[in-house]
Design an enzyme around this catalytic site. Structure first.
Site, PDB file in Angstrom:
ATOM      1  N   GLY A  37       2.018   6.645  -4.728  1.00  0.00           N
ATOM      2  CA  GLY A  37       0.715   6.165  -4.244  1.00  0.00           C
ATOM      3  C   GLY A  37       0.596   4.648  -4.300  1.00  0.00           C
ATOM      4  N   GLY A 180     -11.941 -14.274  -0.713  1.00  0.00           N
ATOM      5  CA  GLY A 180     -11.308 -13.491   0.359  1.00  0.00           C
ATOM      6  C   GLY A 180     -11.730 -12.032   0.246  1.00  0.00           C
ATOM      7  N   VAL A 237     -11.667 -24.748  -8.830  1.00  0.00           N
ATOM      8  CA  VAL A 237     -11.831 -24.882 -10.276  1.00  0.00           C
ATOM      9  C   VAL A 237     -10.903 -26.000 -10.732  1.00  0.00           C
ATOM     10  CG1 VAL A 237     -11.569 -23.729 -12.504  1.00  0.00           C
ATOM     11  CG2 VAL A 237     -12.355 -22.429 -10.503  1.00  0.00           C
ATOM     12  N   GLY A 277      -4.825 -13.750  -3.703  1.00  0.00           N
ATOM     13  CA  GLY A 277      -3.653 -13.294  -2.967  1.00  0.00           C
ATOM     14  C   GLY A 277      -2.663 -12.560  -3.844  1.00  0.00           C
ATOM     15  N   ARG A 278      -1.568 -12.150  -3.247  1.00  0.00           N
ATOM     16  CA  ARG A 278      -0.619 -11.269  -3.912  1.00  0.00           C
ATOM     17  C   ARG A 278       0.753 -11.928  -4.000  1.00  0.00           C
ATOM     18  NH1 ARG A 278      -2.541  -6.794  -6.163  1.00  0.00           N
ATOM     19  NH2 ARG A 278      -0.751  -5.549  -5.549  1.00  0.00           N
ATOM     20  N   ASP A 318       3.975  -4.421   1.926  1.00  0.00           N
ATOM     21  CA  ASP A 318       3.560  -5.689   1.310  1.00  0.00           C
ATOM     22  C   ASP A 318       4.730  -6.572   0.915  1.00  0.00           C
ATOM     23  OD1 ASP A 318       0.896  -5.112   1.531  1.00  0.00           O
ATOM     24  OD2 ASP A 318       0.446  -5.263  -0.611  1.00  0.00           O
ATOM     25  N   ALA A 328      -2.804  -1.359   3.628  1.00  0.00           N
ATOM     26  CA  ALA A 328      -2.147  -0.076   3.420  1.00  0.00           C
ATOM     27  C   ALA A 328      -1.736   0.576   4.745  1.00  0.00           C
ATOM     28  CB  ALA A 328      -3.075   0.848   2.647  1.00  0.00           C
ATOM     29  N   HIS A 451     -26.844   9.976  19.659  1.00  0.00           N
ATOM     30  CA  HIS A 451     -28.039   9.323  19.117  1.00  0.00           C
ATOM     31  C   HIS A 451     -28.625  10.197  18.018  1.00  0.00           C
ATOM     32  CE1 HIS A 451     -31.719   7.017  18.966  1.00  0.00           C
ATOM     33  NE2 HIS A 451     -32.401   8.150  19.043  1.00  0.00           N
TER      34      HIS A 451
HETATM   35  C1  LIG Z   1      -7.893  -4.562  -5.244  1.00  0.00           C
HETATM   36  C2  LIG Z   1      -7.198  -4.209  -3.952  1.00  0.00           C
HETATM   37  C3  LIG Z   1      -7.896  -3.531  -2.965  1.00  0.00           C
HETATM   38  C4  LIG Z   1      -7.270  -3.181  -1.784  1.00  0.00           C
HETATM   39  N1  LIG Z   1      -7.994  -2.529  -0.824  1.00  0.00           N
HETATM   40  C5  LIG Z   1      -7.402  -2.220   0.341  1.00  0.00           C
HETATM   41  C6  LIG Z   1      -8.138  -1.533   1.352  1.00  0.00           C
HETATM   42  O1  LIG Z   1      -9.304  -1.190   1.170  1.00  0.00           O
HETATM   43  N2  LIG Z   1      -7.484  -1.220   2.496  1.00  0.00           N
HETATM   44  C7  LIG Z   1      -6.181  -1.582   2.720  1.00  0.00           C
HETATM   45  O2  LIG Z   1      -5.657  -1.290   3.788  1.00  0.00           O
HETATM   46  N3  LIG Z   1      -5.472  -2.224   1.782  1.00  0.00           N
HETATM   47  C8  LIG Z   1      -6.047  -2.552   0.606  1.00  0.00           C
HETATM   48  N4  LIG Z   1      -5.316  -3.185  -0.354  1.00  0.00           N
HETATM   49  C9  LIG Z   1      -3.903  -3.519  -0.064  1.00  0.00           C
HETATM   50  C10 LIG Z   1      -2.992  -2.305  -0.234  1.00  0.00           C
HETATM   51  O3  LIG Z   1      -3.154  -1.787  -1.530  1.00  0.00           O
HETATM   52  C11 LIG Z   1      -1.559  -2.700   0.021  1.00  0.00           C
HETATM   53  O4  LIG Z   1      -1.457  -3.332   1.272  1.00  0.00           O
HETATM   54  C12 LIG Z   1      -0.622  -1.500  -0.003  1.00  0.00           C
HETATM   55  O5  LIG Z   1      -0.699  -0.821  -1.225  1.00  0.00           O
HETATM   56  C13 LIG Z   1       0.824  -1.932   0.261  1.00  0.00           C
HETATM   57  O6  LIG Z   1       1.646  -0.810   0.228  1.00  0.00           O
HETATM   58  P1  LIG Z   1       3.208  -0.893  -0.138  1.00  0.00           P
HETATM   59  O7  LIG Z   1       3.707   0.496  -0.088  1.00  0.00           O
HETATM   60  O8  LIG Z   1       3.863  -1.911   0.682  1.00  0.00           O
HETATM   61  O9  LIG Z   1       3.257  -1.461  -1.622  1.00  0.00           O
HETATM   62  P2  LIG Z   1       2.590  -0.916  -3.045  1.00  0.00           P
HETATM   63  O10 LIG Z   1       1.406  -0.126  -2.705  1.00  0.00           O
HETATM   64  O11 LIG Z   1       2.484  -2.130  -3.830  1.00  0.00           O
HETATM   65  O12 LIG Z   1       3.697   0.078  -3.552  1.00  0.00           O
HETATM   66  C14 LIG Z   1       4.926  -0.349  -4.022  1.00  0.00           C
HETATM   67  C15 LIG Z   1       5.466   0.679  -4.991  1.00  0.00           C
HETATM   68  O13 LIG Z   1       6.789   0.342  -5.310  1.00  0.00           O
HETATM   69  C16 LIG Z   1       7.008   0.552  -6.703  1.00  0.00           C
HETATM   70  N5  LIG Z   1       8.136  -0.313  -7.083  1.00  0.00           N
HETATM   71  C17 LIG Z   1       8.206  -1.668  -6.998  1.00  0.00           C
HETATM   72  N6  LIG Z   1       9.423  -2.093  -7.334  1.00  0.00           N
HETATM   73  C18 LIG Z   1      10.138  -0.996  -7.666  1.00  0.00           C
HETATM   74  C19 LIG Z   1      11.470  -0.815  -8.103  1.00  0.00           C
HETATM   75  N7  LIG Z   1      12.307  -1.820  -8.229  1.00  0.00           N
HETATM   76  N8  LIG Z   1      11.866   0.450  -8.366  1.00  0.00           N
HETATM   77  C20 LIG Z   1      11.021   1.517  -8.227  1.00  0.00           C
HETATM   78  N9  LIG Z   1       9.764   1.379  -7.808  1.00  0.00           N
HETATM   79  C21 LIG Z   1       9.329   0.147  -7.520  1.00  0.00           C
HETATM   80  C22 LIG Z   1       5.678   0.183  -7.339  1.00  0.00           C
HETATM   81  O14 LIG Z   1       5.548   0.795  -8.616  1.00  0.00           O
HETATM   82  C23 LIG Z   1       4.703   0.736  -6.307  1.00  0.00           C
HETATM   83  O15 LIG Z   1       4.354   2.074  -6.589  1.00  0.00           O
HETATM   84  C24 LIG Z   1      -5.908  -3.521  -1.571  1.00  0.00           C
HETATM   85  C25 LIG Z   1      -5.192  -4.176  -2.568  1.00  0.00           C
HETATM   86  C26 LIG Z   1      -5.821  -4.506  -3.746  1.00  0.00           C
HETATM   87  C27 LIG Z   1      -5.035  -5.208  -4.812  1.00  0.00           C
END
Ligand SMILES: Cc1cc2nc3c(=O)[nH]c(=O)nc-3n(C[C@H](O)[C@H](O)[C@H](O)COP(=O)(O)OP(=O)(O)OC[C@H]3O[C@@H](n4cnc5c(N)ncnc54)[C@H](O)[C@@H]3O)c2cc1C
Length: 478
Positions: A37, A180, A237, A277-278, A318, A328, A451
């Site tokens: 997830g 942001g 800041v 940011g991330r 990401d 996501a 409506h």
């Molecule tokens: C507070 C917050 C709110 C957000 N709200 C939204 C929203 O409302 N809508 C939206 O579209 N996006 C939202 N996002 C952004 C969204 O969460 C990300 O864009 C999305 O999760 C990216 O998916 P991903 O699969 O690329 O990476 P991630 O979701 O970061 O998943 C990466 C996975 O890889 C695993 N991992 C990493 N390195 C390793 C390794 N070497 N070996 C094994 N496992 C590993 C991690 O444990 C993780 O489970 C939000 C983000 C934050 C921080």
């Protein structure tokens, strides 16, 4: 023999890649060091929306008289119960993904994955280290919260979004550094939970994103003011001092805004949330040793099929950084395209139609070009705005703030939509489809909308673009 695919990371990018690869006949191994997830389900999209639901329920409960209900007692937030609810929602969804993966025959392995070279992933888990050989590897390790120099998160006084989601008590006051998407969402949520919030943004406006027009930022700032959220824009800041019960932040003019006024300001807060940011989760992935090339922005370089320079190695989500929206649904779409690629099909992701959904109160959503962006790109663009408060449904529901704006070219072809208002994040889906199909404002105006619904705002803005808005004031007669 079935193609073997190994995926590192089970966030939206990785788990959706796994399911699609399995659907296409692959033998799939998914490596995850935490829970399936990813950020989205455990520290992002879902937990924030669970908190937003609590903040909004509280706002309703405090405002019952507006709905003709007398006798609503004093309401108080029980953070233990709130966090339990959040955990239950996350658990349910985690189990859902686990079951889906299992049903598709995906082997999920717990541990830290590292790329050793084309077709080779090492997995360090409880039972030691093993090497998994496969035909294709998809890197989907995602991102983690970024830090600001001088404001490193310690989880106590200075928080990042991970810490803020786990707060066992609502702080009396909170300074949010970064206006942001994540900063504005948290500001609204925490204010809704009874916290006194200050937002500090280095650029000139809240949500300073190229695809969000300034007029939406303006409405959001107004709505924040109504919720007693103080907003400082064009400020950074310059100093953080620890006080007995929190922090004192000194704000100075932002170097990012030429001519920003030099007046200093001081903000006192019990906690500080840094949302700037991330950082890419690419440091422990073995990329350098394996020889994965990076782009000029420092993130893994991929072509339009999401292939890295190494044969049989894709990168998605990401991990690719902000050169594409870090969302996501973008991550999921990239995962699906990479999975198709791994199984011998050539799929790309279109970044033309990416809806943005921002879960403030009211919500903000956009797809395609904003008015300002369209003008910058040289379009003879026109914008037609319809105010939410004109709608029967908005009045009946007591959610009247905001508007829907459609941006179209001189032939009436839709270029984009900008919506601020209740359920904006759902309303934008219709505009995304219209954009994808190359629809015109006449197509939208010619589509009957139920409506009374909030979606009528899209219909009305489209009618207005044709000069035929039934509920828009006509131009003044001369
Ligand atoms: C507070 C917050 C709110 C957000 N709200 C939204 C929203 O409302 N809508 C939206 O579209 N996006 C939202 N996002 C952004 C969204 O969460 C990300 O864009 C999305 O999760 C990216 O998916 P991903 O699969 O690329 O990476 P991630 O979701 O970061 O998943 C990466 C996975 O890889 C695993 N991992 C990493 N390195 C390793 C390794 N070497 N070996 C094994 N496992 C590993 C991690 O444990 C993780 O489970 C939000 C983000 C934050 C921080």
């Amino acid at each position: 023999l079935a193609t073997k695919v190994t995926i590192i990371g089970a966030g939206p990018a990785g788990y959706q890649a796994a399911i699609r690869a399995a659907q296409l006949g692959g033998r799939v191994t998914l490596v995850e060091r935490a829970a399936v997830g990813g950020t989205c389900l455990h520290r992002g999209c879902i937990p924030t929306k669970a908190l937003k639901a609590t903040a909004e329920a509280l706002a309703r409960a405090k405002d019952l008289e507006q709905y003709g209900i007398r006798g609503g007692g004093d309401c108080a937030v029980d953070m233990t119960a709130v966090l339990e609810r959040q955990a239950r929602i996350v658990d349910t969804l985690t189990q859902g993904i686990e079951k889906l993966l299992q049903a598709h025959g995906v082997q999920v392995l717990q541990g830290h994955g590292r790329l050793e070279g084309p077709g080779r992933v090492s997995l360090a888990g409880e039972g030691g280290t093993q090497v998994i050989e496969s035909d294709a590897v998809i890197l989907a390790s995602g991102s983690r919260p970024g830090d600001l120099p001088g404001l490193a998160a310690d989880g106590e006084l200075v928080l990042n979004s991970d810490h803020a989601l786990a707060l066992s008590q609502v702080p009396e006051s909170l300074a949010v550094v970064g206006g942001g998407v994540v900063g504005c969402e948290f500001a609204m949520i925490m204010a809704g939970l009874g916290c006194r919030v200050t937002v500090i943004e280095a650029l000139e406006r809240l949500l300073p994103l190229p695809n969000i027009d300034p007029d939406l930022s303006k409405v959001l700032a107004r709505e924040m003011k109504k919720r007693r959220i103080a907003v400082h824009t064009a400020k950074v800041v310059t100093k953080l001092e620890r006080t007995g019960d929190g922090a004192r932040l000194t704000l100075g003019p932002s170097p990012l805004v030429p001519g920003a006024k030099s007046k200093e300001a001081v903000v006192e807060a019990a906690r500080v949330l840094v949302s700037v940011g991330r950082r890419l989760a690419d440091d422990e992935l073995g990329l350098e040793r394996a020889g994965v090339a990076r782009g000029e922005d420092g993130a893994v370089a991929v072509d339009s099929f999401l292939r890295t320079n190494l044969p049989g190695v894709w990168a998605v989500g990401d991990l690719l950084g902000p050169r594409r929206p870090m969302l996501a649904h973008v991550a999921g779409a990239e995962g699906v395209a990479a999975a198709a690629g791994a199984l011998g099909l050539a799929e790309t992701v279109s970044y033309q139609v990416v809806p943005s959904a921002i879960f403030t109160s009211p919500e903000v959503a956009a797809v395609g070009l904003g008015q300002a962006q369209a003008a910058e790109l040289g379009y003879q663009a026109r914008a037609n705005v319809f105010q939410m408060r004109t709608l029967g449904r908005a009045q009946a529901g007591g959610e009247i703030a905001g508007f829907c704006k459609l941006v179209s070219d001189q032939d009436g072809r839709l270029l984009g939509a900008q919506i601020i208002g209740a359920r904006a994040t759902d309303l934008v889906a219709e505009c995304a489809l219209a954009l994808k199909l190359g629809a015109t404002v006449a197509d939208l105006a010619g589509t009957m909308h139920a409506h009374p619904t909030l979606a009528e705002a899209v219909h009305e803005a489209a009618e207005d673009a044709l000069g035929l808005g039934l509920h828009s004031m006509p131009p003044r007669r001369k």
